[in-house]
Design a protein around this motif. Structure first.
Motif, PDB file in Angstrom:
ATOM      1  N   ALA A  17       0.867  -1.183   0.000  1.00  0.00           N
ATOM      2  CA  ALA A  17       0.000   0.000   0.000  1.00  0.00           C
ATOM      3  C   ALA A  17       0.898   1.226   0.000  1.00  0.00           C
ATOM      4  N   ILE A  18       0.501   2.231  -0.760  1.00  0.00           N
ATOM      5  CA  ILE A  18       1.200   3.516  -0.750  1.00  0.00           C
ATOM      6  C   ILE A  18       0.205   4.566  -0.283  1.00  0.00           C
ATOM      7  N   VAL A  19       0.612   5.369   0.694  1.00  0.00           N
ATOM      8  CA  VAL A  19      -0.215   6.462   1.186  1.00  0.00           C
ATOM      9  C   VAL A  19       0.505   7.755   0.815  1.00  0.00           C
ATOM     10  N   VAL A  20      -0.177   8.615   0.068  1.00  0.00           N
ATOM     11  CA  VAL A  20       0.451   9.810  -0.487  1.00  0.00           C
ATOM     12  C   VAL A  20      -0.233  11.060   0.051  1.00  0.00           C
ATOM     13  N   ALA A  21       0.574  12.007   0.535  1.00  0.00           N
ATOM     14  CA  ALA A  21       0.064  13.290   1.004  1.00  0.00           C
ATOM     15  C   ALA A  21      -0.159  14.210  -0.194  1.00  0.00           C
ATOM     16  N   ARG A  22      -1.347  14.766  -0.276  1.00  0.00           N
ATOM     17  CA  ARG A  22      -1.697  15.642  -1.399  1.00  0.00           C
ATOM     18  C   ARG A  22      -1.032  17.025  -1.269  1.00  0.00           C
ATOM     19  N   PHE A  23      -0.826  17.512  -0.051  1.00  0.00           N
ATOM     20  CA  PHE A  23      -0.186  18.812   0.139  1.00  0.00           C
ATOM     21  C   PHE A  23       1.231  18.744  -0.445  1.00  0.00           C
ATOM     22  N   ASN A  24       1.643  19.744  -1.166  1.00  0.00           N
ATOM     23  CA  ASN A  24       2.902  19.734  -1.926  1.00  0.00           C
ATOM     24  C   ASN A  24       2.884  18.622  -2.976  1.00  0.00           C
ATOM     25  N   ASP A  25       1.743  18.499  -3.666  1.00  0.00           N
ATOM     26  CA  ASP A  25       1.588  17.397  -4.622  1.00  0.00           C
ATOM     27  C   ASP A  25       2.523  17.494  -5.819  1.00  0.00           C
ATOM     28  N   LEU A  26       3.088  18.647  -6.084  1.00  0.00           N
ATOM     29  CA  LEU A  26       4.117  18.728  -7.121  1.00  0.00           C
ATOM     30  C   LEU A  26       5.249  17.756  -6.780  1.00  0.00           C
ATOM     31  N   ILE A  27       5.593  17.687  -5.515  1.00  0.00           N
ATOM     32  CA  ILE A  27       6.660  16.796  -5.046  1.00  0.00           C
ATOM     33  C   ILE A  27       6.137  15.374  -4.867  1.00  0.00           C
ATOM     34  N   SER A  28       5.021  15.222  -4.180  1.00  0.00           N
ATOM     35  CA  SER A  28       4.550  13.867  -3.876  1.00  0.00           C
ATOM     36  C   SER A  28       4.173  13.088  -5.146  1.00  0.00           C
ATOM     37  N   ASN A  29       3.669  13.760  -6.163  1.00  0.00           N
ATOM     38  CA  ASN A  29       3.393  13.066  -7.428  1.00  0.00           C
ATOM     39  C   ASN A  29       4.670  12.538  -8.068  1.00  0.00           C
ATOM     40  N   LYS A  30       5.746  13.306  -7.993  1.00  0.00           N
ATOM     41  CA  LYS A  30       7.031  12.845  -8.537  1.00  0.00           C
ATOM     42  C   LYS A  30       7.561  11.654  -7.732  1.00  0.00           C
ATOM     43  N   LEU A  31       7.441  11.722  -6.411  1.00  0.00           N
ATOM     44  CA  LEU A  31       7.868  10.596  -5.574  1.00  0.00           C
ATOM     45  C   LEU A  31       7.060   9.348  -5.903  1.00  0.00           C
ATOM     46  N   LEU A  32       5.747   9.522  -6.066  1.00  0.00           N
ATOM     47  CA  LEU A  32       4.882   8.388  -6.396  1.00  0.00           C
ATOM     48  C   LEU A  32       5.273   7.780  -7.741  1.00  0.00           C
ATOM     49  N   SER A  33       5.555   8.626  -8.707  1.00  0.00           N
ATOM     50  CA  SER A  33       5.970   8.143 -10.030  1.00  0.00           C
ATOM     51  C   SER A  33       7.246   7.310  -9.937  1.00  0.00           C
ATOM     52  N   GLY A  34       8.241   7.797  -9.202  1.00  0.00           N
ATOM     53  CA  GLY A  34       9.486   7.045  -9.024  1.00  0.00           C
ATOM     54  C   GLY A  34       9.270   5.742  -8.293  1.00  0.00           C
ATOM     55  N   CYS A  35       8.410   5.779  -7.302  1.00  0.00           N
ATOM     56  CA  CYS A  35       8.102   4.594  -6.507  1.00  0.00           C
ATOM     57  C   CYS A  35       7.429   3.528  -7.370  1.00  0.00           C
ATOM     58  N   ILE A  36       6.424   3.930  -8.110  1.00  0.00           N
ATOM     59  CA  ILE A  36       5.704   2.972  -8.958  1.00  0.00           C
ATOM     60  C   ILE A  36       6.605   2.417 -10.057  1.00  0.00           C
ATOM     61  N   ASP A  37       7.466   3.254 -10.617  1.00  0.00           N
ATOM     62  CA  ASP A  37       8.405   2.783 -11.640  1.00  0.00           C
ATOM     63  C   ASP A  37       9.294   1.682 -11.076  1.00  0.00           C
ATOM     64  N   CYS A  38       9.827   1.903  -9.891  1.00  0.00           N
ATOM     65  CA  CYS A  38      10.697   0.902  -9.265  1.00  0.00           C
ATOM     66  C   CYS A  38       9.929  -0.387  -8.981  1.00  0.00           C
ATOM     67  N   LEU A  39       8.744  -0.259  -8.401  1.00  0.00           N
ATOM     68  CA  LEU A  39       7.960  -1.454  -8.084  1.00  0.00           C
ATOM     69  C   LEU A  39       7.649  -2.252  -9.344  1.00  0.00           C
TER      70      LEU A  39
END
Length: 158
Positions: A17-39
């Protein structure tokens, strides 16, 4: 002497499960993208119909612990990854949010026995956050690797 370690090789049976904070979503969306790519590159099914990966969004980093706890208690996930960014401003708000998010996430992990990966950037500036979320290096990738390692390690300890 036994040596027990997690691996990144066979992730086909891990539920994450990944839980993502929407605040500062410019950053969190990039982190999510990198995370999903690796997985994805390590064998996790990231399709819309996947039963291996679920992504949940929360308003901000302060809310990460409570939702991580709810997900961990479900018993469906071997590991939970939290993603977000807390960027220092002119008030003490940064210190409160960063401290409570980190303490809360650690407490949830200890209480549930489910590894919770702390993927919350705590930076002084937006530039620092951007560098850690993809300009120089996407730490989302690293958080995914930590999740794979901890998930496999927990399975090895059973």
């Amino acid at each position: 002497m036994a040596t027990i370690e997690g691996t990144f090789k066979d992730s086909s049976d891990l539920r994450i499960a990944i839980v993502v904070a929407r605040f500062n979503d410019l950053i969190s969306n990039k982190l999510l993208s990198g995370c999903i790519d690796c997985l994805s590159r390590h064998g996790i099914d990231i399709s819309e119909t996947s039963d291996q990966l679920d992504v949940t969004w929360v308003p901000g980093a302060f809310e990460l612990p409570i939702i991580s706890q709810a997900l961990a208690r479900k018993g469906q996930y071997e590991v939970v990854i939290t993603l977000g960014a807390v960027i220092r401003g002119d008030t003490p708000h940064f210190d409160v949010v960063a401290s409570e998010a980190s303490k809360g996430i650690a407490a949830v992990s200890r209480e549930t026995g489910v590894p919770i990966i702390f993927g919350v950037l705590t930076t002084d500036t937006m530039q620092q956050a951007l560098e850690r979320a993809g300009i120089k290096n996407n730490l989302g990738w690293n958080y995914a690797l930590q999740a794979l390692e901890m998930g496999s390690l927990m399975k090895a300890l059973k």
